[in-house]
Scaffold this active site. Structure first.
Site, PDB file in Angstrom:
ATOM      1  CD  GLN A 186       1.245  -0.505   4.372  1.00 22.11           C
ATOM      2  OE1 GLN A 186       0.474  -1.242   3.759  1.00 22.11           O
ATOM      3  NE2 GLN A 186       2.561  -0.645   4.276  1.00 22.11           N
ATOM      4  CB  SER A 206       4.083   5.055  -1.819  1.00 25.19           C
ATOM      5  OG  SER A 206       5.251   4.716  -2.454  1.00 25.19           O
ATOM      6  CB  CYS A 333      10.739   0.714   5.787  1.00 23.82           C
ATOM      7  SG  CYS A 333       9.696   0.674   4.362  1.00 23.82           S
TER       8      CYS A 333
HETATM    9  N1  PLP Z   1       4.789   4.853   5.547  1.00 20.87           N
HETATM   10  C1  PLP Z   1       4.242   3.650   5.724  1.00 20.87           C
HETATM   11  C2  PLP Z   1       3.097   3.485   6.679  1.00 20.87           C
HETATM   12  C3  PLP Z   1       4.736   2.533   5.025  1.00 20.87           C
HETATM   13  O1  PLP Z   1       4.208   1.341   5.216  1.00 20.87           O
HETATM   14  C4  PLP Z   1       5.839   2.728   4.158  1.00 20.87           C
HETATM   15  C5  PLP Z   1       6.455   1.579   3.451  1.00 20.87           C
HETATM   16  O2  PLP Z   1       6.411   0.463   3.910  1.00 20.87           O
HETATM   17  C6  PLP Z   1       6.351   4.012   3.989  1.00 20.87           C
HETATM   18  C7  PLP Z   1       5.805   5.045   4.710  1.00 20.87           C
HETATM   19  C8  PLP Z   1       7.496   4.280   3.057  1.00 20.87           C
HETATM   20  O3  PLP Z   1       7.032   4.126   1.729  1.00 20.87           O
HETATM   21  P1  PLP Z   1       8.025   4.178   0.481  1.00 20.87           P
HETATM   22  O4  PLP Z   1       8.536   2.803   0.336  1.00 20.87           O
HETATM   23  O5  PLP Z   1       7.151   4.565  -0.684  1.00 20.87           O
HETATM   24  O6  PLP Z   1       9.049   5.182   0.771  1.00 20.87           O
END
Ligand code: PLP
Length: 389
Positions: A186, A206, A333
């Site tokens: 984030q 990401s 997620c």
């Molecule tokens: N970590 C955090 C703090 C996130 O907010 C997210 C996605 O919302 C992720 C990991 C996972 O990211 P990705 O969608 O790229 O797998």
């Protein structure tokens, strides 16, 4: 025919639209420049490899890393899996520990649980205070020499936006001979990150959270004298120096690189503008509505994020009543899991207050008019629901 107005998007923490400049940069790599960067014998491969290395430079530059410290993955979830499993699966010590917090993303929590189930590690989950902060003294008490393998502390929380003291946590980890990993999914592109100054060993992020395409992520793996060795999760042709095999996603990488370049150049102005809009949204709602509070208030927070608790209401009903506003009750997620948000529960909220909370996350394309529109919608929807109730 009138085209229905699309809902105002205030869910940038779930994902961001691709910036037009990123899309333009990616264009040729979806058609003309289609080579496999692993093809060493012809021009198609060389052109693709050159584009990947340029993008790798942009991505490394955003976080003050060097290009040989960036490993491409498919998303932050994969990067997190590699960061946690990579050291754990190489470790020969008797069940070492991972020290983390109760408010990490599911990608961290579920990976730790799996490593625990398989007997590779045991995990300690630190609590947070009502503002979402951790107590670093308490963390010091849990991190032990010869026992702690790794400390995992997110850089910023995905539900309430709290920014965590990673420099202190990294020092605690290193004093005990442990590795320090941060989930910066984030935070990357939103606030400055300097992996050297913060002494980060491993960091996941990401592209789709910073106006790049989906399907591409990265893991920063500290290089230099004591390069960190990770057990790969994906074996094969040995791409990414053997840490993550598989043909590289060239258009995705090019887009990620351009998104990082833009973020680095525009971050300061963008953060100031988005913070002003976020504060405006909070002010309008809080001054018009009694019984609304900010979850995580009092902590240092990401620019565009606010999580509001509307006491006595069910946020899912509220959101249904505001169909021209795209916000969320919890992280995208974890939306497949039932029950109240584990982050809000860790802050000490009751189930009812956790169910009464909404995350608003603003971004690059949020305007002042969007904020006025959303504030009006929230105020009238809450008032109507309260009258009904
Ligand atoms: N970590 C955090 C703090 C996130 O907010 C997210 C996605 O919302 C992720 C990991 C996972 O990211 P990705 O969608 O790229 O797998």
């Amino acid at each position: 025919m009138t085209v229905p107005r699309r809902p105002v998007y205030l869910d940038y923490a779930a994902t961001t639209p691709i910036d037009l400049r990123v899309r333009r940069k990616m264009g040729p790599y979806l058609s003309d420049v289609f080579g496999n960067p692993g093809s060493r014998d012809h021009r198609y491969g060389w052109d693709a490899a050159e584009a990947v290395e340029e993008a790798r430079y942009r991505i490394a530059d955003l976080i003050s890393a060097t290009t040989n410290e960036i490993v491409f993955t498919s998303c932050a979830t994969e990067s997190i899996n590699l960061a946690l499993k990579g050291p754990a699966l190489r470790e020969s010590k008797d069940t070492p520990t991972i020290v983390t917090t109760a408010v990490e993303h599911e990608a961290v929590l579920e990976t730790c649980r799996q490593l625990e189930r398989q007997g590779h590690v045991s995990t300690e989950y630190l609590p947070v205070d009502p503002s979402g902060n951790i107590d670093t003294e308490q963390m010091r008490g849990r991190v032990c020499s010869n026992v702690t393998l790794l400390v995992s502390l997110m850089l910023a929380n995905n539900e309430i936006g709290t920014i965590y003291p990673i420099r202190e946590a990294a020092k605690l980890a290193h004093d005990a001979g442990a590795l320090f990993f941060t989930d910066a999914t984030q935070a990357a592109g939103k606030i400055p990150i300097d992996v050297r100054a913060e002494a980060i060993d491993l960091m996941a992020f990401s592209s789709h959270k910073l106006y790049g395409p989906k399907g591409i992520g990265a893991l920063y793996v500290r290089g230099g004298e004591e390069t960190i060795e990770l057990a790969p999760l994906i074996n094969g042709g040995g791409q990414e120096r053997g840490q993550r095999s598989g043909t590289l996603n060239v258009p995705g990488i090019v887009g990620f690189g351009e998104a990082c370049r833009i973020a680095g150049e525009e971050m300061a102005d963008e953060a100031a503008r988005i913070t002003r809009l976020r504060d405006q949204l909070e002010r309008r709602i809080l001054t018009s509505l009694p019984g609304v509070s900010i979850n995580g208030e009092g902590s240092d927070r990401l620019p565009g994020m606010t999580n509001l608790c509307c006491h006595g209401l069910d946020a899912r009903t509220l959101i249904r009543d505001m169909h021209d506003v795209a916000v969320s009750t919890r992280s995208a997620c974890s939306s497949s899991t039932s029950g109240p948000s584990h982050v809000l529960k860790a802050l000490g909220l009751s189930d009812d207050d956790a169910y009464g909370s909404i995350r608003f996350s603003l971004g690059r394309f949020t305007t002042e008019q969007d904020i006025d529109f959303v504030a009006d919608k929230v105020i009238s929807a809450v008032q109507k629901l309260r009258q009904r109730g």
